[in-house]
Design an enzyme around this catalytic site. Structure first.
Site, PDB file in Angstrom:
ATOM      1  N   PRO A  86      12.305   1.066 -27.568  1.00  0.00           N
ATOM      2  CG  PRO A  86      10.301   2.230 -27.852  1.00  0.00           C
ATOM      3  CD  PRO A  86      11.077   1.058 -28.370  1.00  0.00           C
ATOM      4  N   GLY A  92       8.644  -3.556 -22.331  1.00  0.00           N
ATOM      5  CA  GLY A  92       9.503  -4.610 -21.823  1.00  0.00           C
ATOM      6  C   GLY A  92      10.978  -4.507 -22.155  1.00  0.00           C
ATOM      7  CB  SER A  93      13.271  -1.767 -23.124  1.00  0.00           C
ATOM      8  OG  SER A  93      13.165  -0.906 -22.028  1.00  0.00           O
ATOM      9  CB  SER A  94      13.869  -3.066 -17.886  1.00  0.00           C
ATOM     10  OG  SER A  94      12.517  -3.281 -17.633  1.00  0.00           O
ATOM     11  CB  ALA A  95      11.671  -7.870 -19.300  1.00  0.00           C
ATOM     12  CB  ALA A  96      14.221  -7.273 -23.948  1.00  0.00           C
ATOM     13  CG  ASP A 137       7.351  -7.215 -18.322  1.00  0.00           C
ATOM     14  OD1 ASP A 137       6.190  -7.671 -18.234  1.00  0.00           O
ATOM     15  OD2 ASP A 137       7.614  -5.999 -18.320  1.00  0.00           O
TER      16      ASP A 137
HETATM   17  O1  PMV Z   1       6.196  -1.251 -18.256  1.00  0.00           O
HETATM   18  P1  PMV Z   1       6.896  -2.557 -18.294  1.00  0.00           P
HETATM   19  O2  PMV Z   1       7.219  -3.005 -19.690  1.00  0.00           O
HETATM   20  O3  PMV Z   1       8.120  -2.578 -17.403  1.00  0.00           O
HETATM   21  O4  PMV Z   1       5.865  -3.657 -17.694  1.00  0.00           O
HETATM   22  C1  PMV Z   1       5.567  -3.684 -16.297  1.00  0.00           C
HETATM   23  C2  PMV Z   1       4.544  -4.758 -15.953  1.00  0.00           C
HETATM   24  C3  PMV Z   1       4.072  -4.727 -14.483  1.00  0.00           C
HETATM   25  O5  PMV Z   1       3.048  -5.717 -14.360  1.00  0.00           O
HETATM   26  C4  PMV Z   1       3.481  -3.369 -14.135  1.00  0.00           C
HETATM   27  C5  PMV Z   1       5.196  -5.035 -13.509  1.00  0.00           C
HETATM   28  C6  PMV Z   1       5.633  -6.489 -13.471  1.00  0.00           C
HETATM   29  O6  PMV Z   1       6.756  -6.733 -12.978  1.00  0.00           O
HETATM   30  O7  PMV Z   1       4.864  -7.378 -13.862  1.00  0.00           O
END
Ligand code: PMV
Length: 319
Positions: A86, A92-96, A137
């Site tokens: 989701p 971490g969907s945007s990182a993936a 991420d």
């Molecule tokens: O909520 P997510 O999955 O985008 O994780 C963000 C993690 C943070 O530490 C808040 C931002 C980052 O870039 O590390």
């Protein structure tokens, strides 16, 4: 039918055990890769670039737009994505998406999609799209397994790569951790990471308390690594609880997340619970001897919940 070059890659989501937000300021963080992943297929397009059959819109497809710019593709591309992660939920969907897109594009261009290169370009993709980010991420999504980031190299696990930006340095270490009984609960409230990172930045610029909270999160993350090495889940849970309090101080907790954290903590056998990811909505994570019971309790509080299956698999590029 495709006849030209193609790129296929997939990358996992993640759960941050400790250290979110503080890691943006160069403090340590500890994360695990999830089994859930995003797949990206890329091929050359005749005219304009498309995403899942729609014209590429930089406002709507920010991560993909920046990934294409950073990979300096010579032609338009047709991208297809598939995901069981989701979005905007703290896992971490945007990182993936950034990792899988960068790798698929590099492969399409006939360039090396080695993990260190992908991790660097995917970090830059997130940074440019969100206006700020740490490489947390994108690193865990690339590496899989369990990763500790720290401002200095540490004699722990296996050294992966180092990334630098804005005067900060993040050294990635692969750790071999025992299997942890974790449960995720998604509040269903969607929150944009960039907004939460900007909110914390305002607190950090204004308040000494916020700056102290950031430093304490860094210290307790390293304490947690020691607890993990000693298989001391009681201490790890206590550190997760404290990390949640500090994230509350930084302003990224919400009443709904606080209720979920409290509900998980009430289940006998729960060691600790905290919000995970950017907060402002999104998810919580609980460490517990009774994952199934915690999952049910979180569902009864309106969260979508699942028992975490950590995965050794990071970025995968398919020929
Ligand atoms: O909520 P997510 O999955 O985008 O994780 C963000 C993690 C943070 O530490 C808040 C931002 C980052 O870039 O590390």
């Amino acid at each position: 039918m495709t006849t030209g070059p193609v790129g296929h890659a997939s990358a996992p989501g993640k759960v941050i055990l400790l250290g979110e937000h503080a890691v943006v300021y160069g403090e340590p963080s500890l994360s695990l890769a999830l089994e859930r992943r995003i797949h990206v297929d890329a091929e050359v397009a005749e005219r304009a670039s498309t995403v899942n059959g729609h014209a590429l819109d930089p406002a709507r497809h920010g991560y993909i737009h920046h990934a294409i710019q950073l990979c300096a593709l010579a032609t338009p591309v047709r991208l297809q994505t598939r995901s069981n992660l989701p979005s905007a939920s703290g896992i971490g969907s945007s990182a993936a998406l950034s990792v899988a897109t960068v790798a698929a594009l590099l492969q399409l261009a006939g360039r090396a999609a080695d993990p260190a290169t992908v991790a660097r370009l995917a970090f830059e993709t997130e940074y440019q799209t969100q206006g700020a980010a740490s490489p947390n991420d994108t690193t865990i999504s690339t590496a899989g397994g369990a990763v500790l980031l720290s401002p200095r190299p540490l004699p722990l696990g296996e050294a992966l790569w180092r990334l630098e930006r804005d005067g900060h340095q993040w050294n990635a270490h692969r750790l071999h951790l025992p299997l942890l009984p974790l449960v995720l609960g998604n509040s269903g409230q969607r929150a944009r990471t960039g907004d939460q990172v900007a909110k914390v930045r305002r607190s950090v610029e204004r308040s000494g308390f916020a700056r102290d909270a950031i430093r304490e999160i860094g210290t307790l993350t390293l304490d947690a690594v020691q607890a993990l090495q000693a298989r001391d889940l009681v201490t790890l849970g206590r550190l997760m609880d404290r990390n949640h309090t500090l994230l509350h101080t930084l302003g990224v907790d919400t009443p709904q997340l606080a209720r979920l954290v409290e509900a998980a903590r009430q289940v006998p056998g729960t060691y600790g619970a905290k919000l995970t990811g950017a907060g402002g909505g999104g998810s919580i994570v609980a460490l517990t001897e009774d994952p199934e019971r915690v999952r049910q309790v979180l569902e009864s509080h309106g969260a979508q919940s699942f028992v975490v299956t950590a995965s050794p698999r990071g970025l995968e590029v398919t020929p």
